[in-house]
Design a protein around this motif. Sequence first.
Motif, PDB file in Angstrom:
ATOM      1  N   ALA A  99       0.840  -1.200   0.000  1.00  0.00           N
ATOM      2  CA  ALA A  99       0.000   0.000   0.000  1.00  0.00           C
ATOM      3  C   ALA A  99       0.872   1.245   0.000  1.00  0.00           C
ATOM      4  CB  ALA A  99      -0.892   0.012   1.242  1.00  0.00           C
ATOM      5  N   LEU A 100       0.545   2.170  -0.887  1.00  0.00           N
ATOM      6  CA  LEU A 100       1.219   3.471  -0.927  1.00  0.00           C
ATOM      7  C   LEU A 100       0.213   4.528  -0.473  1.00  0.00           C
ATOM      8  CD1 LEU A 100       3.528   5.425  -1.774  1.00  0.00           C
ATOM      9  CD2 LEU A 100       2.538   5.387  -4.088  1.00  0.00           C
ATOM     10  N   ILE A 101       0.559   5.249   0.586  1.00  0.00           N
ATOM     11  CA  ILE A 101      -0.302   6.322   1.110  1.00  0.00           C
ATOM     12  C   ILE A 101       0.421   7.643   0.864  1.00  0.00           C
ATOM     13  CG2 ILE A 101      -1.552   7.196   3.125  1.00  0.00           C
ATOM     14  CD1 ILE A 101      -1.171   4.409   4.425  1.00  0.00           C
ATOM     15  N   THR A 102      -0.201   8.537   0.116  1.00  0.00           N
ATOM     16  CA  THR A 102       0.489   9.797  -0.196  1.00  0.00           C
ATOM     17  C   THR A 102      -0.316  11.008   0.249  1.00  0.00           C
ATOM     18  OG1 THR A 102      -0.484  10.132  -2.410  1.00  0.00           O
ATOM     19  CG2 THR A 102       1.509   8.763  -2.269  1.00  0.00           C
ATOM     20  N   HIS A 103       0.420  12.077   0.452  1.00  0.00           N
ATOM     21  CA  HIS A 103      -0.188  13.354   0.804  1.00  0.00           C
ATOM     22  C   HIS A 103       0.632  14.480   0.187  1.00  0.00           C
ATOM     23  CE1 HIS A 103      -0.016  16.998   3.406  1.00  0.00           C
ATOM     24  NE2 HIS A 103      -1.310  16.930   3.203  1.00  0.00           N
ATOM     25  N   GLY A 104      -0.042  15.549  -0.221  1.00  0.00           N
ATOM     26  CA  GLY A 104       0.649  16.750  -0.677  1.00  0.00           C
ATOM     27  C   GLY A 104      -0.337  17.903  -0.685  1.00  0.00           C
ATOM     28  N   GLU A 105       0.087  19.031  -0.145  1.00  0.00           N
ATOM     29  CA  GLU A 105      -0.785  20.212  -0.143  1.00  0.00           C
ATOM     30  C   GLU A 105       0.063  21.469  -0.193  1.00  0.00           C
ATOM     31  OE1 GLU A 105      -4.717  20.166   2.463  1.00  0.00           O
ATOM     32  OE2 GLU A 105      -3.109  19.015   3.380  1.00  0.00           O
ATOM     33  N   SER A 106      -0.446  22.453  -0.928  1.00  0.00           N
ATOM     34  CA  SER A 106       0.201  23.764  -0.948  1.00  0.00           C
ATOM     35  C   SER A 106      -0.645  24.719  -0.126  1.00  0.00           C
ATOM     36  CB  SER A 106       0.324  24.268  -2.391  1.00  0.00           C
ATOM     37  OG  SER A 106       1.076  23.367  -3.170  1.00  0.00           O
ATOM     38  N   GLY A 107      -0.703  24.455   1.168  1.00  0.00           N
ATOM     39  CA  GLY A 107      -1.550  25.264   2.049  1.00  0.00           C
ATOM     40  C   GLY A 107      -1.147  26.725   2.044  1.00  0.00           C
ATOM     41  N   HIS A 108       0.160  26.969   1.944  1.00  0.00           N
ATOM     42  CA  HIS A 108       0.653  28.351   1.899  1.00  0.00           C
ATOM     43  C   HIS A 108       0.469  28.930   0.489  1.00  0.00           C
ATOM     44  CE1 HIS A 108       3.155  31.859   2.660  1.00  0.00           C
ATOM     45  NE2 HIS A 108       3.675  31.615   1.470  1.00  0.00           N
ATOM     46  N   SER A 109       1.085  28.257  -0.496  1.00  0.00           N
ATOM     47  CA  SER A 109       1.180  28.873  -1.829  1.00  0.00           C
ATOM     48  C   SER A 109      -0.133  28.884  -2.592  1.00  0.00           C
ATOM     49  CB  SER A 109       2.259  28.155  -2.642  1.00  0.00           C
ATOM     50  OG  SER A 109       3.518  28.356  -2.023  1.00  0.00           O
ATOM     51  N   ASN A 110      -1.047  27.985  -2.258  1.00  0.00           N
ATOM     52  CA  ASN A 110      -2.335  27.983  -2.958  1.00  0.00           C
ATOM     53  C   ASN A 110      -3.120  29.268  -2.747  1.00  0.00           C
ATOM     54  OD1 ASN A 110      -2.583  25.825  -4.609  1.00  0.00           O
ATOM     55  ND2 ASN A 110      -4.139  24.770  -3.402  1.00  0.00           N
ATOM     56  N   ARG A 111      -2.804  29.968  -1.644  1.00  0.00           N
ATOM     57  CA  ARG A 111      -3.521  31.214  -1.388  1.00  0.00           C
ATOM     58  C   ARG A 111      -3.219  32.262  -2.445  1.00  0.00           C
ATOM     59  NH1 ARG A 111      -2.200  32.061   4.939  1.00  0.00           N
ATOM     60  NH2 ARG A 111      -0.110  31.818   4.130  1.00  0.00           N
TER      61      ARG A 111
END
Lengths: 391, 138
Positions: A110-122
């Motif tokens: 199983a591969l569990i991934t995460h990624g977010e641009s919480g700062h830059s998406n603004r």
Amino acid sequence: MDDQEKAGFFRQVAIVGADECDEIGIVPHKGILQLHAEAARNALDDAGLALSDVDGMFTAGPGWSPTLQMAEYLGIKPKYTDSTSVGGSSFVIHVEHAAAAIATGLIDVALITHGESGHSNRFRPGSGRPSMDPWFPMSQFELPYHVGGAPTHYAMACMRHMHQYGTTHEQLAEIAVATRKWAMLNPKAMMRDPITIEDVLSSRWITYPFHILDCCLVTDAGGAVVVTSAKRAKDLKKKPVYVLGSGEATTHQSLPSMPDLTTTPAALSGPRAFAMAGVSHKEIDVVEVYDSFTYTALVTLEALGFCKPGEGGAFVSGQRTAPGGDFPMNTNGGGLSYTHPGMYGMFILIEAVRQLRGECGERQVKNARLACVNGTGGTLSSTGTLILGVD
Amino acid sequence: MTTEYNKPLPTPSPEAKRYWEGCKKHELWLPHCKICEKPYFYPRDFCPTCFSWDIEWRQMSGRGTIYTFGVHYRHFHPGWAEEVPYVTALVQLEEGPRIYTNIVGVDGDPRNLRCDMAVEVAFEDVSDEISLPKFRPV
């Protein structure tokens, strides 16, 4: 199945790879999918596995069909996917779901991934969270009164705890200060200057009762973990980190429907995880809990049963959770000082794995053999608790 | 009033139509489960405690207490730019349910607010169709 049978089932499963993407913090030059993919590559390298070994894909974002997007982007055709999306706890819960799928023989890796641009998406046009159906309860009964993101709801839960139990701003600040001390030992942490209780108390208000230093960072980051069978884990690069106990719980979505504002669903998921693992709180060497706010960590310790309801403030006083204290907690520097892109749960998993493998350098907790991990999602809505251990 | 109001307005859903009709008349009405013998929030066609669909609408007294609150020093929507600091709260109605609202008639200084403080409903007419139930200290 009784706890012992469940334990036997889950002990057949181990986390074998864990890593962040190449850069975390402020990463405006990379998109969300890139963060996922880099983290996937790094975690698979860490495990000594190839992407072609992966047959189960787990993630909680982005978009309406997260695993479709990620599997396509990575170029894989998984035979099992799970887009469970219950906030920042999702990735901890994915480990339980992956363990069940592996233990029953449905998948191998199983591969569990995460990624977010919480700062830059603004600052990116057209991005951000999708708008809500106007007939949904939050649209009708909360947004007209203003909801300022997570601080609104968590501050209101904290306020009730302070009223009911006498929890103080100073006690909350203890957590911010202790967590910063861990961040100072982590080269990947964003905030590495020392702070004092007074600094926290004199920092500006965001939503009363939270000062800005009671609140997590908003960053860009990705992470991934790889889970497989204990049998396969024995031949891989790193020491397997076994899933000894696991629990998941959900009690509500938004604050008005929360049954008891002064606890969290960890009061349900915690006992399940401890019972399955067959270990006591005293045996735990290191604790990694979601700290979206100082209060989140404090109330989680109560909900998990490390102390009694209302005693969290006294429990964390005297820098007990700091390096050198007798209760090492959030040893990477936490969402408060290391990184927090939006759904932080992935990073408590990564840190627990590193501590149990003895890879943490200056911040290593000596002889860490058993870790308790607790992810909290939504508005104290969902939790995933894991007891992880090494031979 | 209508032209100046620049905050999000609720769109009444079919199951909450009675709620918003009551508000328009400055009355607080909630669905009441005839099996559990208690009202609930938010409105839906069945009781969230027992899943009974045997419900009726009843008028609430409009009295309650501040179960908890937060004071906001930032705004995430331009409609509140001029109102910082403002107060969101969960008000516990004397009939039981908790509702998310604003506390009005206060200056936003948290020292003047406390949990369990008595409040009463104060409707704010924000459009031709919508009146929002807010609460003020008694």
